[in-house]
Design a protein around this motif. Sequence first.
Motif, short mmCIF file in Angstrom:
data_model
loop_
_atom_site.label_atom_id
_atom_site.label_comp_id
_atom_site.label_asym_id
_atom_site.label_seq_id
_atom_site.Cartn_x
_atom_site.Cartn_y
_atom_site.Cartn_z
N ASP A 1 23.18 78.91 26.25
CA ASP A 1 23.41 79.56 27.55
C ASP A 1 22.66 80.88 27.63
O ASP A 1 22.03 81.18 28.65
CB ASP A 1 24.90 79.79 27.79
CG ASP A 1 25.67 78.50 28.05
OD1 ASP A 1 25.04 77.45 28.29
OD2 ASP A 1 26.92 78.56 28.01
N GLU B 1 23.12 89.42 33.22
CA GLU B 1 23.98 89.30 34.40
C GLU B 1 24.38 87.86 34.67
O GLU B 1 25.50 87.59 35.11
CB GLU B 1 23.27 89.88 35.63
CG GLU B 1 24.06 89.78 36.91
CD GLU B 1 25.31 90.64 36.94
OE1 GLU B 1 26.29 90.24 37.59
OE2 GLU B 1 25.31 91.72 36.31
N GLU B 2 23.52 86.91 34.37
CA GLU B 2 23.82 85.50 34.60
C GLU B 2 25.00 85.02 33.73
O GLU B 2 25.61 83.99 34.03
CB GLU B 2 22.60 84.64 34.33
CG GLU B 2 21.48 84.88 35.32
CD GLU B 2 20.24 84.05 35.01
OE1 GLU B 2 20.38 82.93 34.47
OE2 GLU B 2 19.15 84.53 35.32
N ARG C 1 27.73 86.94 33.04
CA ARG C 1 28.94 87.71 33.34
C ARG C 1 30.14 86.81 33.63
O ARG C 1 31.25 87.11 33.22
CB ARG C 1 28.70 88.67 34.50
CG ARG C 1 29.86 89.62 34.72
CD ARG C 1 29.64 90.53 35.90
NE ARG C 1 28.59 91.50 35.73
CZ ARG C 1 28.80 92.75 35.33
NH1 ARG C 1 30.01 93.16 35.01
NH2 ARG C 1 27.78 93.58 35.23
N TYR C 2 29.94 85.74 34.39
CA TYR C 2 31.05 84.86 34.77
C TYR C 2 30.91 83.46 34.17
O TYR C 2 31.56 82.52 34.62
CB TYR C 2 31.16 84.79 36.29
CG TYR C 2 31.33 86.17 36.88
CD1 TYR C 2 32.51 86.88 36.70
CD2 TYR C 2 30.30 86.78 37.57
CE1 TYR C 2 32.67 88.16 37.21
CE2 TYR C 2 30.44 88.06 38.09
CZ TYR C 2 31.63 88.74 37.90
OH TYR C 2 31.77 90.01 38.39
N ALA C 3 30.08 83.33 33.16
CA ALA C 3 29.87 82.03 32.50
C ALA C 3 31.04 81.72 31.56
O ALA C 3 31.83 82.60 31.19
CB ALA C 3 28.57 82.06 31.71
N ASN D 1 33.65 83.93 28.52
CA ASN D 1 34.14 85.27 28.78
C ASN D 1 33.26 86.36 28.16
O ASN D 1 33.69 87.13 27.31
CB ASN D 1 35.60 85.42 28.31
CG ASN D 1 36.21 86.73 28.74
OD1 ASN D 1 35.82 87.32 29.75
ND2 ASN D 1 37.18 87.20 27.97
N HIS E 1 31.68 89.77 27.75
CA HIS E 1 32.20 91.07 28.18
C HIS E 1 31.70 92.20 27.30
O HIS E 1 31.33 91.99 26.14
CB HIS E 1 33.73 91.05 28.20
CG HIS E 1 34.34 90.69 26.87
ND1 HIS E 1 34.40 89.39 26.40
CD2 HIS E 1 34.91 91.46 25.92
CE1 HIS E 1 34.99 89.38 25.22
NE2 HIS E 1 35.30 90.63 24.90
N TRP F 1 28.38 93.64 23.12
CA TRP F 1 29.01 92.65 23.98
C TRP F 1 29.61 91.58 23.08
O TRP F 1 29.22 91.43 21.92
CB TRP F 1 27.98 92.00 24.89
CG TRP F 1 27.70 92.72 26.17
CD1 TRP F 1 28.10 92.33 27.42
CD2 TRP F 1 26.95 93.91 26.36
NE1 TRP F 1 27.64 93.23 28.36
CE2 TRP F 1 26.94 94.21 27.73
CE3 TRP F 1 26.29 94.79 25.49
CZ2 TRP F 1 26.29 95.31 28.26
CZ3 TRP F 1 25.65 95.90 26.02
CH2 TRP F 1 25.65 96.14 27.38
N CYS G 1 31.47 87.35 23.23
CA CYS G 1 31.90 86.16 23.96
C CYS G 1 32.84 85.39 23.05
O CYS G 1 32.76 85.49 21.82
CB CYS G 1 30.72 85.32 24.43
SG CYS G 1 29.70 84.65 23.13
N TRP H 1 23.75 95.07 33.67
CA TRP H 1 23.56 93.76 33.06
C TRP H 1 22.29 93.08 33.56
O TRP H 1 21.66 92.33 32.83
CB TRP H 1 24.76 92.87 33.35
CG TRP H 1 26.03 93.21 32.66
CD1 TRP H 1 26.57 94.45 32.49
CD2 TRP H 1 26.95 92.31 32.06
NE1 TRP H 1 27.76 94.37 31.83
CE2 TRP H 1 28.02 93.06 31.56
CE3 TRP H 1 26.97 90.93 31.92
CZ2 TRP H 1 29.11 92.47 30.91
CZ3 TRP H 1 28.05 90.35 31.29
CH2 TRP H 1 29.10 91.12 30.77
#
Length: 110
Positions: A38, A46-47, A49-51, A54, A56, A66, A68, A95
């Motif tokens: 991914d 930024e792509e 952020r909501y994938a 999580n 963050h 960061w 995940c 981001w």
Amino acid sequence: MKVTISDRKLRKAAKSDHKLRIAYGDVCAKKIRQRLDDLDDALVLEEMRYAAGNFHELVGDRKGQWACHLEHPLRMIFIPHEDPIPTDENGRYIWSEIYGVDVIEIVDYH
């Protein structure tokens, strides 16, 4: 996005799905591969952020890193290639201006 892996164990294991499964187990290996793929497919952070996973920002002594989710409680930790990390006028990370990351560890930091 350009993805590098500083974590020696993960870098060696990431060369094949078989090695990932041996090093991290079936479930975690599958999630590691998905998260790496991914990140690789994204143009900017930024792509993600909501994938799934999580993605963050971390705080405190891990500010500038960061994470995940992998298999609970493990997290994949990474830092941007950009130095300094792009920020807005309020000091928040941008981001959409992060074009590459370096995976530094897989850890349970809780």
